[in-house]
Design a protein around this motif. Structure first.
Motif, PDB file in Angstrom:
ATOM      1  N   VAL A   1      -5.850  -2.483  -1.320  1.00 36.45           N
ATOM      2  CA  VAL A   1      -4.505  -2.410  -0.752  1.00 36.45           C
ATOM      3  C   VAL A   1      -3.918  -3.807  -0.561  1.00 36.45           C
ATOM      4  O   VAL A   1      -4.644  -4.803  -0.450  1.00 36.45           O
ATOM      5  CB  VAL A   1      -4.491  -1.636   0.585  1.00 36.45           C
ATOM      6  CG1 VAL A   1      -4.887  -0.181   0.339  1.00 36.45           C
ATOM      7  CG2 VAL A   1      -5.392  -2.288   1.623  1.00 36.45           C
TER       8      VAL A   1
ATOM      9  N   ASP B   1     -10.283   2.004   7.362  1.00 38.85           N
ATOM     10  CA  ASP B   1      -9.388   3.149   7.172  1.00 38.85           C
ATOM     11  C   ASP B   1      -9.929   4.019   6.046  1.00 38.85           C
ATOM     12  O   ASP B   1      -9.447   3.968   4.911  1.00 38.85           O
ATOM     13  CB  ASP B   1      -7.971   2.627   6.851  1.00 38.85           C
ATOM     14  CG  ASP B   1      -6.961   3.770   6.770  1.00 38.85           C
ATOM     15  OD1 ASP B   1      -7.330   4.944   6.989  1.00 38.85           O
ATOM     16  OD2 ASP B   1      -5.779   3.468   6.491  1.00 38.85           O
TER      17      ASP B   1
ATOM     18  N   ASN C   1      -7.834   6.150   3.603  1.00 39.32           N
ATOM     19  CA  ASN C   1      -6.896   5.536   2.649  1.00 39.32           C
ATOM     20  C   ASN C   1      -7.645   4.867   1.500  1.00 39.32           C
ATOM     21  O   ASN C   1      -7.309   3.770   1.079  1.00 39.32           O
ATOM     22  CB  ASN C   1      -5.997   4.535   3.397  1.00 39.32           C
ATOM     23  CG  ASN C   1      -4.859   4.037   2.524  1.00 39.32           C
ATOM     24  OD1 ASN C   1      -4.303   4.769   1.705  1.00 39.32           O
ATOM     25  ND2 ASN C   1      -4.519   2.760   2.671  1.00 39.32           N
TER      26      ASN C   1
ATOM     27  N   LYS D   1      -8.503   4.336  -2.234  1.00 36.92           N
ATOM     28  CA  LYS D   1      -7.768   4.534  -3.489  1.00 36.92           C
ATOM     29  C   LYS D   1      -8.745   4.769  -4.632  1.00 36.92           C
ATOM     30  O   LYS D   1      -9.894   4.304  -4.591  1.00 36.92           O
ATOM     31  CB  LYS D   1      -6.955   3.282  -3.822  1.00 36.92           C
ATOM     32  CG  LYS D   1      -6.137   2.738  -2.676  1.00 36.92           C
ATOM     33  CD  LYS D   1      -4.916   3.575  -2.403  1.00 36.92           C
ATOM     34  CE  LYS D   1      -4.144   2.976  -1.239  1.00 36.92           C
ATOM     35  NZ  LYS D   1      -2.893   3.687  -0.969  1.00 36.92           N
TER      36      LYS D   1
ATOM     37  N   PRO E   1       1.133   6.017   0.833  1.00 38.79           N
ATOM     38  CA  PRO E   1       1.338   5.609   2.225  1.00 38.79           C
ATOM     39  C   PRO E   1       2.694   4.927   2.344  1.00 38.79           C
ATOM     40  O   PRO E   1       3.215   4.401   1.369  1.00 38.79           O
ATOM     41  CB  PRO E   1       0.214   4.609   2.476  1.00 38.79           C
ATOM     42  CG  PRO E   1      -0.260   4.192   1.133  1.00 38.79           C
ATOM     43  CD  PRO E   1       0.123   5.244   0.146  1.00 38.79           C
TER      44      PRO E   1
ATOM     45  N   LEU F   1       3.455  -0.959   3.311  1.00 35.13           N
ATOM     46  CA  LEU F   1       3.153  -1.875   2.220  1.00 35.13           C
ATOM     47  C   LEU F   1       1.695  -2.313   2.286  1.00 35.13           C
ATOM     48  O   LEU F   1       1.011  -2.364   1.253  1.00 35.13           O
ATOM     49  CB  LEU F   1       4.079  -3.099   2.302  1.00 35.13           C
ATOM     50  CG  LEU F   1       3.891  -4.163   1.227  1.00 35.13           C
ATOM     51  CD1 LEU F   1       4.178  -3.606  -0.154  1.00 35.13           C
ATOM     52  CD2 LEU F   1       4.784  -5.368   1.506  1.00 35.13           C
ATOM     53  N   GLN F   2       1.234  -2.606   3.482  1.00 41.33           N
ATOM     54  CA  GLN F   2      -0.136  -3.108   3.639  1.00 41.33           C
ATOM     55  C   GLN F   2      -1.173  -2.089   3.198  1.00 41.33           C
ATOM     56  O   GLN F   2      -2.289  -2.445   2.868  1.00 41.33           O
ATOM     57  CB  GLN F   2      -0.395  -3.497   5.109  1.00 41.33           C
ATOM     58  CG  GLN F   2       0.519  -4.601   5.644  1.00 41.33           C
ATOM     59  CD  GLN F   2       0.207  -5.961   5.087  1.00 41.33           C
ATOM     60  OE1 GLN F   2       0.092  -6.118   3.875  1.00 41.33           O
ATOM     61  NE2 GLN F   2       0.087  -6.938   5.953  1.00 41.33           N
ATOM     62  N   GLN F   3      -0.845  -0.826   3.229  1.00 45.53           N
ATOM     63  CA  GLN F   3      -1.805   0.216   2.856  1.00 45.53           C
ATOM     64  C   GLN F   3      -1.605   0.713   1.431  1.00 45.53           C
ATOM     65  O   GLN F   3      -2.246   1.683   1.007  1.00 45.53           O
ATOM     66  CB  GLN F   3      -1.710   1.386   3.837  1.00 45.53           C
ATOM     67  CG  GLN F   3      -2.077   0.983   5.265  1.00 45.53           C
ATOM     68  CD  GLN F   3      -2.003   2.143   6.224  1.00 45.53           C
ATOM     69  OE1 GLN F   3      -1.539   3.222   5.866  1.00 45.53           O
ATOM     70  NE2 GLN F   3      -2.454   1.919   7.447  1.00 45.53           N
ATOM     71  N   SER F   4      -0.731   0.075   0.698  1.00 45.56           N
ATOM     72  CA  SER F   4      -0.419   0.490  -0.679  1.00 45.56           C
ATOM     73  C   SER F   4      -1.050  -0.470  -1.672  1.00 45.56           C
ATOM     74  O   SER F   4      -1.298  -1.628  -1.358  1.00 45.56           O
ATOM     75  CB  SER F   4       1.102   0.486  -0.895  1.00 45.56           C
ATOM     76  OG  SER F   4       1.755   1.230   0.110  1.00 45.56           O
ATOM     77  N   THR F   5      -1.241   0.027  -2.876  1.00 43.01           N
ATOM     78  CA  THR F   5      -1.646  -0.862  -3.970  1.00 43.01           C
ATOM     79  C   THR F   5      -0.394  -1.301  -4.723  1.00 43.01           C
ATOM     80  O   THR F   5       0.677  -0.715  -4.580  1.00 43.01           O
ATOM     81  CB  THR F   5      -2.572  -0.127  -4.952  1.00 43.01           C
ATOM     82  OG1 THR F   5      -1.818   0.943  -5.545  1.00 43.01           O
ATOM     83  CG2 THR F   5      -3.787   0.434  -4.234  1.00 43.01           C
ATOM     84  N   TRP F   6      -0.566  -2.315  -5.549  1.00 47.37           N
ATOM     85  CA  TRP F   6       0.611  -2.784  -6.279  1.00 47.37           C
ATOM     86  C   TRP F   6       1.138  -1.743  -7.265  1.00 47.37           C
ATOM     87  O   TRP F   6       2.374  -1.645  -7.417  1.00 47.37           O
ATOM     88  CB  TRP F   6       0.389  -4.160  -6.889  1.00 47.37           C
ATOM     89  CG  TRP F   6      -0.525  -4.269  -8.083  1.00 47.37           C
ATOM     90  CD1 TRP F   6      -1.811  -4.680  -8.104  1.00 47.37           C
ATOM     91  CD2 TRP F   6      -0.183  -3.982  -9.452  1.00 47.37           C
ATOM     92  NE1 TRP F   6      -2.319  -4.665  -9.370  1.00 47.37           N
ATOM     93  CE2 TRP F   6      -1.346  -4.246 -10.227  1.00 47.37           C
ATOM     94  CE3 TRP F   6       0.967  -3.520 -10.103  1.00 47.37           C
ATOM     95  CZ2 TRP F   6      -1.370  -4.063 -11.617  1.00 47.37           C
ATOM     96  CZ3 TRP F   6       0.942  -3.343 -11.487  1.00 47.37           C
ATOM     97  CH2 TRP F   6      -0.220  -3.615 -12.224  1.00 47.37           C
TER      98      TRP F   6
ATOM     99  N   GLU G   1       1.239   1.378  -6.743  1.00 52.76           N
ATOM    100  CA  GLU G   1       2.013   2.300  -5.900  1.00 52.76           C
ATOM    101  C   GLU G   1       3.381   1.716  -5.565  1.00 52.76           C
ATOM    102  O   GLU G   1       4.396   2.421  -5.562  1.00 52.76           O
ATOM    103  CB  GLU G   1       1.234   2.615  -4.613  1.00 52.76           C
ATOM    104  CG  GLU G   1       0.018   3.514  -4.861  1.00 52.76           C
ATOM    105  CD  GLU G   1      -0.872   3.697  -3.645  1.00 52.76           C
ATOM    106  OE1 GLU G   1      -1.573   4.719  -3.573  1.00 52.76           O
ATOM    107  OE2 GLU G   1      -0.895   2.802  -2.762  1.00 52.76           O
TER     108      GLU G   1
END
Lengths: 250, 250, 250, 250, 250, 250
Positions: E38, E182, E185, E187, F2, F5-10, F12
């Protein structure tokens, strides 16, 4: 002695400081004010009202800041802007210079809504700098800004004179004050629609797109030198009173 | 149209730009000018002469920069200074704003020797910024500064009027111009010695030590409104001519 | 002890400070000097003359500033420039560092006209910073810059040697000094016309347009190591004398 | 052509750029190096090794940065420091100037551990500026820094010569290189203890407290010009090889 | 009391300062971490480990710095970067604010290699500012940064868990810690090749070109919450111990 | 995906940008909130409400800015402040980073009145920078800030819950939200007087003098987690609605 710093000698300022640590500084802008408002409207209004208030209150008035933060007007020829960071640096130098001589209460008469954020930001930048530099009298330094059109007597008069058509940029009231100041320079041009659209804006592109002739919500065609005189009188009285209250604060 | 940006509307500026890319900007200072010179001397002189030259030359005149680089005067009450770095940022914003509208030739009428270095430094900071930002028309942007007292006709007249007692700070000639501008605000105070000592200086401490009443080499007691009028006329003519030559350069 | 800071140990500097608070700092530039002048001309001249003057005057010589303000030369390969604001920051750090150890009189030997404005601006930025930071000994800090080619004996000698063909950039005199310093690196190239055109300039575009090979008003083909030696001797003597007078000022 | 920018003409640089986009820039420091190390040690080493490597690799060598980030040495007379922010601005101007002419690969030969952080920070500040300014060839600009003492052959030689007494500041190896460069300026002073204490530090106060004579872990009394020559040879070879590998990268 | 500044009241902090002058500040980054890491990986790891260490060591933990220096990741959507100069200013304000209250030992738990240079540069900028501003207790201010993955027990565990496939960006170990934090979450995406290529980089263009999916040398597919828990435990212990040693330093 | 931003991948984020150019950024402060309000109150409220609104509106939420402009609180232990100029630089980097990826509408959820001026100043600094840098899509970039407590439903609820005793700093309503977020960390301390005095302030000295325990006009003893839940719900709904209206603007 004269109530303008620019018209005083240094011994006169030295004497002034024996009885007062207050100073009024006008700050305006240099930006389009629609088809019939002059580019200097904000600077002209701030300066003339500050000087009037200085005479009334016995306060020294410093040199006007003629160019403010007008980024959103930059798609209209003649508009000028300082970056907020430049304006903050400028204000720091103004206040710091005068504080070095013993001035402690800085009262800014503001003629332009776009300056408000930079003014407030600058005040805290200044407090921060003085605290960190160990300026001994930092706790006594106070900065305040007042928009000349906001005191209740002034805004009430503007509503009486122009109603909603006063608007929020290139306002009938501010154009009226400039006409009072310089009745020989009253402009005339078609205003279509007579009352400009209202609303908000973001950058200079959205501003020009939404307000093609530069006005927001106003019909400056309603302005007159006589209305300007009444607004000037009201503003001078209100600013002088507010300044005196500021000086009197514990 | 009026020759002052502040008194113009944006459509008037738009029309001006169809035939000229030149603008005159007055820059002065807010600093002690001895026992009888007013603190605004440099700003007053620069502004009035710039406006006169603008009328003569058909040039638009931008808002005056009233506070300049006066660090060396900071031991006299009322003196204000911008840091050189602030003044450079300010000038960058002035020029950059007007360049965005199509102005290309920037002519500064300077009223204060202490500004010269910052002005020159700013010009190259501006050229650098425009080049690095890829501003397409950067090669055509030109900045020039002129001290109003330096053209031969003006300096010759000052010598004729005051001889060596003109001096180099709180000069008889600049005080005379302010007396011409505002004959109701002529100051009177003992000048002891009548002609102040000459020399150089470093910081504000050495300045005050060497020139206890603020004058350098001058006897401003020789000033008169009439002398000021003659100097003003000479300076306006010289500045206007120099501006026109600047515009005419290939 | 050696007269160069770089060749001294810290105990040697400690001892030096017991008897002197003066230091010489050479500042040059890294910019094109026409077809046969080397890019380091200004730095080489400033450094060698500063060192010579340091030996003569018994003064410590600080590290040379090799890159200066040369924005106007940026259309010629190899030219480097600091923004004026960077140069001001750099000079503030130089002076501030040495002032922390007790140095009080800073004498800059300058090899490049384009540095003058930034140097002067920096001096007042420094005075301002020290005053605002409450640096106790700020009143005693003095900065002075001198162009090595300007003392009368040096300029007179250059006129004698080269007449008007000395020029104002890529001058015969400065090229001669570099030839004296490094006779093994004398360049040869056609100079057409032999004496370059004279005049002013604005940004790098106008410079290159007006002075296609980089020279202004000069014929550096007249330079010789022997002429360089004579100029060097004259400059060293003049700089040393000026430095000593600077130290002796009350 | 000469391999130093300062000794080249602009047409020579123009020709160089036809075949190479690489440049070497030495960066050192001006700071105490203990009782017998000279203040310019880091600058002297970086410059001489960079020049040697430039000759070996056929690379142009730019002007040396003589003053670096030496805040932690500021309690020793003669030490000078740039603020990291100033050094970043300076490096941005260096790289930006040369990039304007077509240089794309910037190889810094570093002589001072205290510069590393500011160098690395500067590289990313530069990449950021170029990206945001829309500099077309930004993707091709690459910056790399190398400490001359770190390549395995150099550090191995230092260990062989001095063992652990090489130390980490005012090191025997760097002092040896300066002795090789200037055998006429070899200092002598008591070193007590012969090998200085080791450890870390924070600000200038902790540095001076822990390392009263300025050395960290070193016995520079072991240095000799001959050891310096060997280290110089090893460093030049290693730096030249690393530079060539840098140029050859895809 | 809670060990987080954000969860404390000012009287609680006042009491804390009676017995400790130490504070831990987590600093991470907001940048791509490959197909399954992430964007907040570095910030999440730094914050959780700093908090754990604060609990263990009885240390107050300040607010996390979530965005760091990630210029090289800017070709991947969602990556954010501070310019190094902005990060330095930010760190100066963090440390300066807390130093005003009496904090003297600043321990940064760092989650991102790209921050190291700016952190080190900032420390010396801070020491410089405090020294020049005359901050009385400047000599006692100490700043230290520690990368949570570098203590031997942590790096050894990572090697045990993942071997060389831990990698150096979007590392298996840091992804594992975020999975432990977490677990809801986690991936999943193809990793091709399973272990990403290794190497260096320069700007954002070279980074994306060499590492098309954002990983360097890693196979984050090996990560698991359980591995993350073990790494977290090891890191917390190591960071707490290092912090306590830092506080205990003379 | 999610909504943080902090919990997302690029990848996403890349997909998110295919359908939206909007982002929410929480900004708070780290400053005293009286005897029972936690120092992180403003950051906690802004972050939790922003995240809730992001979930509701389907908007990505960026990393929170935890330290804001709190100069006036600096006489209370634990308070931290950014200089306004630092905050402006930080915001420029936040917006600039995300704009590089295609984000165009920036919605700041603000938890601290003291941030407002710097936020507004920053927006125009950003517009100015993008315009001058020639960023092609500059006209489409829009920034907006909203104080979570100002929408009518939220302020009406606060009045209903607490009346005038909600106050303006260390307000009952914001303390209630933090209690809702972390019911395990509810503080208890004497509040004397129960409702703190009202008024304005200037610098940190006047603030502490007038409001000795840090509260302005509030009785946070009235706060409860349940009140906090209701305020949170109202704020999330209002912020989400305002964000969606912002996105929908032409």
């Amino acid at each position: 002695m004269p109530m303008q710093l620019q018209q005083s000698t240094w011994p006169e300022v030295e004497r002034y400081l024996e009885t007062s640590a207050g100073v009024i500084v006008p700050i305006g802008a240099t930006e389009q004010h629609g088809p019939i408002g002059v580019i200097g409207t904000d600077a002209i209004c701030a300066e003339v009202i500050a000087r009037g208030a200085g005479e009334t209150a016995g306060a020294l008035v410093g040199p006007a800041i003629a160019v403010g933060m007008s980024e959103h007007h930059m798609r209209f020829p003649g508009s000028m802007t300082l970056r907020p960071s430049t304006l903050i640096a400028l204000l720091s130098d103004y206040v710091g210079s005068l504080a070095a001589h013993g001035f402690r209460r800085f009262f800014f008469v503001n003629g332009h809504g776009g300056n408000i954020a930079s003014l407030q930001a600058a005040f805290f930048e200044i407090y921060n700098e003085m605290r960190r530099a160990g300026f001994a009298d930092a706790p006594r330094v106070r900065c305040k800004a007042m928009n000349w059109w906001q005191p209740e007597p002034v805004s009430a008069l503007a509503r009486t004179l122009f109603g909603a058509a006063d608007g929020s940029h290139a306002a009938a009231s501010e154009v009226a004050v400039t006409q009072f100041v310089d009745a020989a320079n009253i402009k005339s041009a078609p205003l279509d629609p007579p009352v400009a659209p209202r609303g908000g804006f973001y950058n200079s592109a959205t501003f020009r797109e939404r307000y093609p002739d530069g006005r927001i919500g106003s019909n400056p065609g309603l302005a007159s030198p006589e209305a300007g005189r009444r607004l000037y009188d009201a503003a001078v009285a209100a600013v002088a009173a507010d300044y005196q209250a500021f000086l009197a604060e514990a």
